[in-house]
Scaffold this active site. Structure first.
Site, PDB file in Angstrom:
ATOM      1  CE  LYS A  13       4.237 -23.079   1.521  1.00 23.19           C
ATOM      2  NZ  LYS A  13       3.964 -21.780   2.461  1.00 23.19           N
ATOM      3  NE  ARG A 127      -2.449 -20.186   8.331  1.00 28.53           N
ATOM      4  CZ  ARG A 127      -1.362 -20.517   7.968  1.00 28.53           C
ATOM      5  NH1 ARG A 127      -1.611 -20.971   6.549  1.00 28.53           N
ATOM      6  NH2 ARG A 127      -0.350 -20.563   8.493  1.00 28.53           N
ATOM      7  NE  ARG A 171       4.540 -19.770  10.692  1.00 28.33           N
ATOM      8  CZ  ARG A 171       3.389 -19.774  10.477  1.00 28.33           C
ATOM      9  NH1 ARG A 171       2.556 -18.712  11.392  1.00 28.33           N
ATOM     10  NH2 ARG A 171       2.748 -20.008   9.597  1.00 28.33           N
TER      11      ARG A 171
HETATM   12  P1  ADP Z   1       0.293 -21.351   3.104  1.00 31.05           P
HETATM   13  O1  ADP Z   1      -0.016 -22.606   3.144  1.00 31.05           O
HETATM   14  O2  ADP Z   1       1.282 -20.736   2.078  1.00 31.05           O
HETATM   15  O3  ADP Z   1       0.909 -21.002   4.495  1.00 31.05           O
HETATM   16  P2  ADP Z   1      -2.641 -20.921   3.203  1.00 31.05           P
HETATM   17  O4  ADP Z   1      -2.925 -21.377   1.865  1.00 31.05           O
HETATM   18  O5  ADP Z   1      -2.759 -21.480   4.572  1.00 31.05           O
HETATM   19  O6  ADP Z   1      -1.117 -20.400   3.162  1.00 31.05           O
HETATM   20  O7  ADP Z   1      -3.238 -19.144   3.130  1.00 31.05           O
HETATM   21  C1  ADP Z   1      -2.881 -18.383   4.337  1.00 31.05           C
HETATM   22  C2  ADP Z   1      -4.101 -17.599   4.598  1.00 31.05           C
HETATM   23  O8  ADP Z   1      -4.425 -16.721   3.488  1.00 31.05           O
HETATM   24  C3  ADP Z   1      -5.342 -18.511   4.660  1.00 31.05           C
HETATM   25  O9  ADP Z   1      -6.094 -17.651   5.757  1.00 31.05           O
HETATM   26  C4  ADP Z   1      -5.984 -18.432   3.095  1.00 31.05           C
HETATM   27  O10 ADP Z   1      -7.732 -18.234   3.522  1.00 31.05           O
HETATM   28  C5  ADP Z   1      -5.800 -16.856   2.650  1.00 31.05           C
HETATM   29  N1  ADP Z   1      -5.365 -16.855   1.443  1.00 31.05           N
HETATM   30  C6  ADP Z   1      -5.040 -17.732   0.683  1.00 31.05           C
HETATM   31  N2  ADP Z   1      -4.583 -17.503  -0.902  1.00 31.05           N
HETATM   32  C7  ADP Z   1      -5.290 -16.124  -0.790  1.00 31.05           C
HETATM   33  C8  ADP Z   1      -5.526 -15.265  -1.734  1.00 31.05           C
HETATM   34  N3  ADP Z   1      -5.085 -15.288  -2.965  1.00 31.05           N
HETATM   35  N4  ADP Z   1      -5.802 -14.012  -1.598  1.00 31.05           N
HETATM   36  C9  ADP Z   1      -6.459 -13.637  -0.050  1.00 31.05           C
HETATM   37  N5  ADP Z   1      -6.277 -14.677   0.746  1.00 31.05           N
HETATM   38  C10 ADP Z   1      -5.557 -15.749   0.520  1.00 31.05           C
HETATM   39  P1  ADP Z   2       3.150 -22.057   6.894  1.00 28.06           P
HETATM   40  O1  ADP Z   2       3.227 -22.637   5.388  1.00 28.06           O
HETATM   41  O2  ADP Z   2       1.970 -21.400   7.407  1.00 28.06           O
HETATM   42  O3  ADP Z   2       4.343 -21.753   7.211  1.00 28.06           O
HETATM   43  P2  ADP Z   2       3.176 -24.961   7.321  1.00 28.06           P
HETATM   44  O4  ADP Z   2       1.986 -25.742   7.868  1.00 28.06           O
HETATM   45  O5  ADP Z   2       3.898 -25.480   6.346  1.00 28.06           O
HETATM   46  O6  ADP Z   2       2.879 -23.718   7.797  1.00 28.06           O
HETATM   47  O7  ADP Z   2       4.366 -25.424   8.789  1.00 28.06           O
HETATM   48  C1  ADP Z   2       4.146 -24.991  10.204  1.00 28.06           C
HETATM   49  C2  ADP Z   2       5.408 -25.388  10.856  1.00 28.06           C
HETATM   50  O8  ADP Z   2       5.615 -26.757  10.697  1.00 28.06           O
HETATM   51  C3  ADP Z   2       6.548 -24.423  10.431  1.00 28.06           C
HETATM   52  O9  ADP Z   2       6.782 -23.268  11.078  1.00 28.06           O
HETATM   53  C4  ADP Z   2       7.639 -25.497  10.981  1.00 28.06           C
HETATM   54  O10 ADP Z   2       7.993 -25.445  12.413  1.00 28.06           O
HETATM   55  C5  ADP Z   2       6.971 -26.862  10.754  1.00 28.06           C
HETATM   56  N1  ADP Z   2       7.495 -27.454   9.236  1.00 28.06           N
HETATM   57  C6  ADP Z   2       6.679 -27.662   8.490  1.00 28.06           C
HETATM   58  N2  ADP Z   2       7.230 -28.084   7.148  1.00 28.06           N
HETATM   59  C7  ADP Z   2       8.503 -28.313   7.689  1.00 28.06           C
HETATM   60  C8  ADP Z   2       9.764 -28.722   7.019  1.00 28.06           C
HETATM   61  N3  ADP Z   2       9.846 -29.070   5.445  1.00 28.06           N
HETATM   62  N4  ADP Z   2      11.063 -28.600   7.773  1.00 28.06           N
HETATM   63  C9  ADP Z   2      11.147 -27.890   8.925  1.00 28.06           C
HETATM   64  N5  ADP Z   2       9.918 -27.610   9.714  1.00 28.06           N
HETATM   65  C10 ADP Z   2       8.631 -27.848   9.004  1.00 28.06           C
END
Ligand code: ADP
Ligand code: ADP
Ligand code: ZN
Length: 215
Positions: A13, A127, A171
């Protein structure tokens, strides 16, 4: 324009969002980034949120909706907003429906990025995040040009505390229980589009972009 990115942790995302907002001139609203900043700056919000984040739990709805409410008002020079990681519970989604009319906005699309669980675990545990600008990298799939240095701003890269294997598993469980119900919530409103997130970053982007172009 208001777009929501939905999907499990590690789906990509944040990676996709950063590209979408810069190419479409949108405000980027990531509750995760806002909360991490609050933790780093040791504000009272950060202090309250940290205990939940460290354990891989969601921060309580009351805290999260407050931070979103403040940001929904768009600056004039932007075409709209992209929400990344919000809403994450049905309560948050209902809150959003309630406040959007106040700011003359409505949801245009909810884009779900689907990725297989094993791949999510690999993505999250590898990541790395820029401590200055929040850009995402991956030790294997998206490495920076210079090890541990951000390509965009030269900032140091770090591994998030909650990207340890144990917390990642928690998570993913929390996602299934508390966030997945949003899929049918938005399906029923005919707002949901699904993208295959198992492709490479460019492939996913192309699919998302074609959805946005049709809006
Ligand atoms: P989210 O915001 O949904 O938690 P991230 O954008 O941070 O996800 O992506 C999670 C990890 O996967 C990061 O280390 C990123 O560099 C990697 N990543 C994101 N998209 C892809 C993809 N299409 N293929 C492989 N790795 C990816
Ligand atoms: P990822 O996409 O890798 O799970 P985020 O950066 O979106 O990570 O979120 C990291 C952490 O921040 C979550 O595990 C949660 O604890 C908190 N968080 C983020 N967005 C929300 C939300 N909309 N509601 C509740 N907790 C949140
Ligand atoms: Zn950076």
């Amino acid at each position: 324009m208001l777009i929501i990115l939905l999907g499990p942790p590690g789906a990509g995302k944040g990676t996709q969002a950063k590209r979408i907002v810069s190419e479409n001139n949108l405000v980027y609203i990531s509750t995760g980034e806002i909360l991490r900043k609050a933790v780093k700056e040791e504000t009272s919000l950060g202090f309250r949120a940290k205990q939940y984040m460290d354990q891989g739990q969601l921060v309580p709805d009351e805290l999260v909706v407050e931070i979103v409410k403040d940001r929904l008002v768009e600056p004039d020079d932007k075409k709209g907003a992209l929400l990344d990681g919000f809403p994450r519970t049905v309560t948050q989604a209902k809150f959003l429906d309630k406040v959007l009319p106040d700011v003359n906005a409505k949801i245009d699309r909810v884009i779900l990025i689907e990725v297989e669980e094993n791949e999510l675990i690999e993505r999250l545990t590898g990541r790395r995040v820029c401590s200055e600008c929040g850009a995402n990298y991956h030790v294997q799939f998206q490495p920076p040009k210079v090890r541990n240095v951000c390509d965009r701003c030269g900032g140091d890269l770090y591994q998030r505390d909650d990207d340890s294997l144990e917390t990642v598993k928690e998570r993913l469980e929390v996602y299934k229980q508390q966030t997945e119900p949003l899929i049918s919530f938005y399906q029923e409103k005919e707002l949901l589009s699904t993208v295959d997130g198992n492709q490479d970053i460019d492939g996913v982007y192309k699919q998302i972009n074609s959805i946005i172009e049709d809006l």
